[in-house]
Scaffold this active site. Structure first.
Site, mmCIF file in Angstrom:
data_model
loop_
_atom_site.group_PDB
_atom_site.id
_atom_site.type_symbol
_atom_site.label_atom_id
_atom_site.label_comp_id
_atom_site.label_asym_id
_atom_site.label_seq_id
_atom_site.Cartn_x
_atom_site.Cartn_y
_atom_site.Cartn_z
ATOM 1 N N ASP A 9 0.864 -1.193 0.000
ATOM 2 C CA ASP A 9 0.000 0.000 0.000
ATOM 3 C C ASP A 9 0.899 1.242 0.000
ATOM 4 O O ASP A 9 2.113 1.143 0.210
ATOM 5 C CB ASP A 9 -0.910 0.006 1.241
ATOM 6 C CG ASP A 9 -1.870 1.187 1.254
ATOM 7 O OD1 ASP A 9 -2.326 1.614 0.181
ATOM 8 O OD2 ASP A 9 -2.164 1.712 2.353
ATOM 9 N N SER A 10 0.280 2.392 -0.203
ATOM 10 C CA SER A 10 1.053 3.633 -0.145
ATOM 11 C C SER A 10 1.439 3.977 1.294
ATOM 12 O O SER A 10 2.344 4.766 1.519
ATOM 13 C CB SER A 10 0.206 4.777 -0.702
ATOM 14 O OG SER A 10 -0.997 4.866 0.040
ATOM 15 N N GLY A 42 -3.145 9.766 -3.666
ATOM 16 C CA GLY A 42 -4.388 10.340 -4.199
ATOM 17 C C GLY A 42 -4.206 11.478 -5.187
ATOM 18 O O GLY A 42 -4.969 11.615 -6.127
ATOM 19 N N CYS A 73 -4.371 -1.382 -2.293
ATOM 20 C CA CYS A 73 -4.501 0.059 -2.514
ATOM 21 C C CYS A 73 -5.327 0.292 -3.772
ATOM 22 O O CYS A 73 -4.911 -0.079 -4.874
ATOM 23 C CB CYS A 73 -3.108 0.665 -2.677
ATOM 24 S SG CYS A 73 -3.131 2.426 -3.043
ATOM 25 N N ASN A 74 -6.497 0.876 -3.610
ATOM 26 C CA ASN A 74 -7.364 1.161 -4.762
ATOM 27 C C ASN A 74 -6.713 2.143 -5.731
ATOM 28 O O ASN A 74 -6.802 1.989 -6.954
ATOM 29 C CB ASN A 74 -8.677 1.803 -4.292
ATOM 30 C CG ASN A 74 -9.502 0.890 -3.415
ATOM 31 O OD1 ASN A 74 -10.394 0.223 -3.884
ATOM 32 N ND2 ASN A 74 -9.201 0.850 -2.119
ATOM 33 N N THR A 75 -6.067 3.159 -5.157
ATOM 34 C CA THR A 75 -5.494 4.225 -5.985
ATOM 35 C C THR A 75 -4.422 3.663 -6.909
ATOM 36 O O THR A 75 -4.302 4.068 -8.069
ATOM 37 C CB THR A 75 -4.904 5.320 -5.068
ATOM 38 O OG1 THR A 75 -5.850 5.609 -4.033
ATOM 39 C CG2 THR A 75 -4.621 6.587 -5.836
ATOM 40 N N CYS A 188 -10.898 3.120 -0.217
ATOM 41 C CA CYS A 188 -9.493 3.396 0.097
ATOM 42 C C CYS A 188 -9.216 2.569 1.341
ATOM 43 O O CYS A 188 -9.998 2.610 2.306
ATOM 44 C CB CYS A 188 -9.283 4.882 0.375
ATOM 45 S SG CYS A 188 -7.667 5.252 1.105
ATOM 46 N N THR A 189 -8.131 1.810 1.306
ATOM 47 C CA THR A 189 -7.890 0.864 2.408
ATOM 48 C C THR A 189 -7.550 1.564 3.725
ATOM 49 O O THR A 189 -7.543 0.926 4.777
ATOM 50 C CB THR A 189 -6.771 -0.126 2.027
ATOM 51 O OG1 THR A 189 -5.638 0.624 1.538
ATOM 52 C CG2 THR A 189 -7.250 -1.080 0.952
HETATM 53 N N1 DGL Z 1 -4.806 3.277 0.716
HETATM 54 C C1 DGL Z 1 -4.859 3.807 -0.588
HETATM 55 C C2 DGL Z 1 -6.092 3.318 -1.345
HETATM 56 O O1 DGL Z 1 -6.661 2.291 -1.066
HETATM 57 C C3 DGL Z 1 -4.715 5.285 -0.828
HETATM 58 C C4 DGL Z 1 -4.104 6.225 0.139
HETATM 59 C C5 DGL Z 1 -3.304 7.325 -0.539
HETATM 60 O O2 DGL Z 1 -2.122 7.094 -0.762
HETATM 61 O O3 DGL Z 1 -3.851 8.398 -0.842
HETATM 62 O O4 DGL Z 1 -6.495 3.934 -2.298
#
Ligand code: DGL
Length: 262
Positions: A9-10, A42, A73-75, A188-189
């Site tokens: 993840d980020s 994001g 991570c969705n992003t 977003c996780t």
């Molecule tokens: N946790 C990440 C997600 O699921 C995004 C958080 C980020 O880096 O802005 O999208």
């Protein structure tokens, strides 16, 4: 020695997925990677983020040779999932995408909101999900530039002002012809860490859809179970791309049973 499960993840949001993955894969060892040097994702420009992810994964896959790579991570995944699979065909990837399909199946009012980073909200992937699975619903995309950082602060023990959180989630609540939003997809996780705050501040009760368990189930399906004698007893490890997480973050990951990789 068995190959680890890599979880990426980020930042610390993927820990919400690690939590579930450990329950389902207790015999596996995990390497958790937080690209904190690139956090938050994001607001990144798409091409720059995509090439960062490809470069990072080249190194991570080489270093850890994982059994499977979970992009929690969705992003990142809505942007680069297809490119990662194409660039590394020898690796099995499990991705994270906004849970629009299950939300569309469950909603009674037909009003769904998707709470995500600005990046995820503008992805073609997200629009395609809506078109394919939720065309009969009214889907509202709510992008927040601040919530992922707020979740990081909160989980490190800082206090958040209710009014500031409410500002970020308010647009999720929508009324139309007597119907109200009844499901908010946590796309977003990081956000499941804040779900109790969201519940308390919500103008009316909704289902907050957290996909962590579904992601972990998908990973379990793809990772062969090891018999008990071959269980991987190595401690779970953590990598921060900054190499310099702050003290509160170090303490947090330690609390999750992750040892720093030296
Ligand atoms: N946790 C990440 C997600 O699921 C995004 C958080 C980020 O880096 O802005 O999208």
């Amino acid at each position: 020695m068995s190959r680890p499960v890599l979880l990426f993840d980020s930042g610390i949001g993927g820990l919400t997925v690690l939590r579930e993955a450990r329950v389902l894969m207790p015999e596996r060892s995990f390497v958790y990677v937080a690209d904190d040097a690139g956090f938050p994702y994001g607001g990144w420009e798409e091409e720059a983020l995509k090439s960062r992810l490809l470069t990072l994964f080249k190194d991570l896959l080489h270093r850890f040779d994982p059994e499977i790579a979970v992009v929690a991570c969705n992003t990142a995944f809505t942007l680069a999932g297809a490119d990662l699979r194409a660039a590394f065909p020898g690796t099995v990837f499990v991705g994270t995408v906004p849970a629009i399909k299950p939300a569309a199946e469950r909603t009674r009012s037909g009003l769904i909101s998707v709470l995500a980073t600005p990046g995820t909200v503008k992805r073609a992937y997200t629009r395609d999900l809506i078109q394919s699975f939720a065309s009969q619903c009214h889907v509202r995309l709510v992008g927040s530039a601040r919530l992922a950082s707020m979740a990081e602060a909160y989980i490190r023990g800082e206090t958040l002002a209710d009014a500031e959180v409410l500002t970020e989630i308010r647009d999720c609540f929508h009324e139309k012809e007597g119907a109200r939003t009844d499901i908010v997809v946590l796309a977003c996780t990081h956000y499941p860490f804040l779900v109790n705050v969201f519940r308390r501040l919500a103008p009316w009760p909704v289902d907050w859809l957290d996909p962590a368990e579904a992601i972990a189930r998908q990973a379990r399906r793809l990772v062969p179970p090891l018999d008990r004698l071959k269980a991987d007893s190595r401690p779970d490890r953590v990598v921060f791309t900054s190499d310099a997480p702050d003290f509160a973050t170090q303490r947090l990951v330690q609390g999750f049973g992750l040892s720093p990789l030296v």
